[in-house]
Design a protein around this motif. Structure first.
Motif, PDB file in Angstrom:
ATOM      1  N   PHE A 101       0.872  -1.171   0.000  1.00 53.75           N
ATOM      2  CA  PHE A 101       0.000   0.000   0.000  1.00 53.75           C
ATOM      3  C   PHE A 101       0.908   1.219   0.000  1.00 53.75           C
ATOM      4  O   PHE A 101       1.728   1.385   0.904  1.00 53.75           O
ATOM      5  CB  PHE A 101      -0.899  -0.010   1.243  1.00 53.75           C
TER       6      PHE A 101
ATOM      7  N   PHE B  13      -2.317   0.192  -4.992  1.00 50.66           N
ATOM      8  CA  PHE B  13      -2.404  -1.127  -4.367  1.00 50.66           C
ATOM      9  C   PHE B  13      -1.678  -2.119  -5.267  1.00 50.66           C
ATOM     10  O   PHE B  13      -2.041  -2.270  -6.439  1.00 50.66           O
ATOM     11  CB  PHE B  13      -3.859  -1.536  -4.170  1.00 50.66           C
TER      12      PHE B  13
ATOM     13  N   GLN C  95      -0.620  -4.067 -10.276  1.00 50.42           N
ATOM     14  CA  GLN C  95      -0.981  -2.866  -9.524  1.00 50.42           C
ATOM     15  C   GLN C  95      -2.353  -2.359  -9.969  1.00 50.42           C
ATOM     16  O   GLN C  95      -2.679  -2.377 -11.160  1.00 50.42           O
ATOM     17  CB  GLN C  95       0.051  -1.763  -9.756  1.00 50.42           C
TER      18      GLN C  95
END
Length: 229
Positions: free
Chosen positions: A168, A184, A203
């Motif tokens: 994160f 993320f 991602q």
């Protein structure tokens, strides 16, 4: 992410997580609402000069006509468990499709151990039209202060022959987003041999996360090999 790279100068202590000199080649498929569907090719090198200092160099070439170069310098200090490090990054992106130059400089403090890596710092960003001549009035955007953060967790110790990681953050290998635009990411590696490592990385990039109106903006999928010396 920790799926990346290690070449050059003197023999180095492998140090934390068996981080050896290496070089990586990666292919990507990416989509976002600004550039549409596009492919990227990455070249990355990790150079652990000694047990107190390492550096990384990265290049990305994109079919979206956007190309990026990155230099990471990382002094590090061993602790009884894990290590503390200073993260200093320079990113230069040529958005040739729009005749824009984008340069980012950052500094941060981080800690990493077998199962976690955490970094917190700040960065400055300058965006300019690189076609301006010397006698034209300057027309650029400066963002003097942005916060960056990165929290990554691993399923297994980082010197294991395979691993899964989840991150994160508002930064990755080639970009630093504004602090309210988190990314993320998930990655994996598998050591085919002692020298060859197979990497996977994905991602998801939403927008509006901190404005309570999150929508999908883009996604990237990457795979490739690392050769470790």
């Amino acid at each position: 992410m920790a799926l990346l790279c290690p070449l050059w100068l003197m023999a180095a202590n492998p140090g934390f997580g068996d981080r050896r000199y290496s070089i990586s080649g990666m292919a990507e498929y990416s989509y976002n609402k600004t550039w549409g569907h596009h492919g990227n090719f990455d070249i990355q090198a990790l150079m652990p000069i000694n047990q107190h200092f390492e550096m990384e160099a990265k290049l990305q070439f994109s079919t979206a006509n956007v190309h990026t170069g990155v230099l990471n310098l990382r002094p590090k200090f061993e602790l009884p468990v894990g290590e503390l490090f200073i993260e200093t990054d320079m990113i230069y992106r040529i958005v040739a499709r729009n005749r824009i130059g984008d340069i980012t400089a950052s500094i941060g403090l981080g800690y990493r151990m077998d199962y976690v890596s955490v970094t917190l710092g700040s960065f400055t960003r300058v965006i300019d039209d690189y076609t301006l001549t010397w006698h034209e009035q300057g027309n650029y955007v400066v963002e003097p202060f942005n916060l960056f953060y990165r929290v990554e967790v691993f399923c297994r110790p980082q010197n294991n022959f395979w691993n899964l990681s989840f991150m994160f953050s508002n930064v990755d290998d080639y970009q630093m987003e504004r602090m309210w635009q988190p990314l993320f990411s998930a990655g994996a590696w598998y050591d085919v041999t002692d020298h060859w490592r197979l990497n996977f990385w994905a991602q998801c990039k939403p927008t509006g996360m901190f404005h309570l109106d999150a929508t999908f903006y883009g996604a990237t999928f990457r795979t490739g090999f690392t050769y470790r010396f």
